[in-house]
Enzyme design. Sequence first.
Site, PDB file in Angstrom:
ATOM      1  N   ALA A 150       0.827  -1.204   0.000  1.00 23.97           N
ATOM      2  CA  ALA A 150       0.000   0.000   0.000  1.00 23.97           C
ATOM      3  C   ALA A 150       0.864   1.258   0.000  1.00 23.97           C
ATOM      4  CB  ALA A 150      -0.940  -0.009   1.201  1.00 23.97           C
ATOM      5  N   TYR A 151       1.787   1.319   0.932  1.00 27.79           N
ATOM      6  CA  TYR A 151       2.657   2.490   1.058  1.00 27.79           C
ATOM      7  C   TYR A 151       3.583   2.629  -0.150  1.00 27.79           C
ATOM      8  CZ  TYR A 151       6.189   5.606   3.111  1.00 27.79           C
ATOM      9  OH  TYR A 151       7.066   6.648   3.347  1.00 27.79           O
ATOM     10  N   GLY A 152       4.229   1.537  -0.523  1.00 26.30           N
ATOM     11  CA  GLY A 152       5.229   1.591  -1.585  1.00 26.30           C
ATOM     12  C   GLY A 152       4.645   1.882  -2.952  1.00 26.30           C
TER      13      GLY A 152
END
Length: 253
Positions: free
Chosen positions: A155-157
């Site tokens: 999600a973050y990456g």
Amino acid sequence: MKQLNEKVAIVTGAGQGIGKGIALCLAKRGVKVVCTGRRIEPIEATVKEIKEAGGEGFAMSCDSSNRERVKEVVAKTVETYGTVDVVVNNAQAVAKSAPVEETTYELMYLAWSTGTIGSLNFMQECFPYFKEQKEGRVINFASATGMFGYAGNLAYGSNKEAIRGLTKIAAKEWGQYGITVNCVLPGAESPAAKEWAKKFPEKYEAILQQQPMRRLGDPETDIAPVIAFLAGPDSSYYSGQCLLLDGAYSIAP
């Protein structure tokens, strides 16, 4: 072309860590700084430090994913200072780690709405002022997490990689208006990292041993001066770039 000390900047996520370091650094160099964050207390504390150091600015609570609130922040900035020259899109909610097969819609939405979409919100709201004055600076924040594909951080990456794409495309489209758009991938000490280091000193030391400079970057003295360069007149022909700013820990081929 304006000098750095003649500019007005919006810095998102300015209540702690990198955002706070950037806000303080810019203010000490004469920039009028509008500090935003989801919680009002930390950004008010940052503004207090700015004023104690002789700088100028104000705080407004803002979730970057809330387009209407972003509009209010930009409008208040222009009402107060006459224009806006720089936007530093540092704010980002961090979605918890999970393998790909367990990454939920909610985790993806949290990361993307506050990161890529939040950055775009501020970029689009500032654009008319940048275009009118034929000068503007957009500084976005990505991460080596996405660039090098760290497992467990879909999600973050993936969101951070989208911010790199947003940066490049906006730089191509907006260059004709004298607007530069760049992206920084920082590695710096944060309040959360310090607390983690206290709990796991051996693991923290192991991380430092992998760092060529044997330390993490200081938000105000290591990261923020590069942001000041990108916000100032000396970077007027530097655009569409993604800077790895982590003391040689990550080196792109």
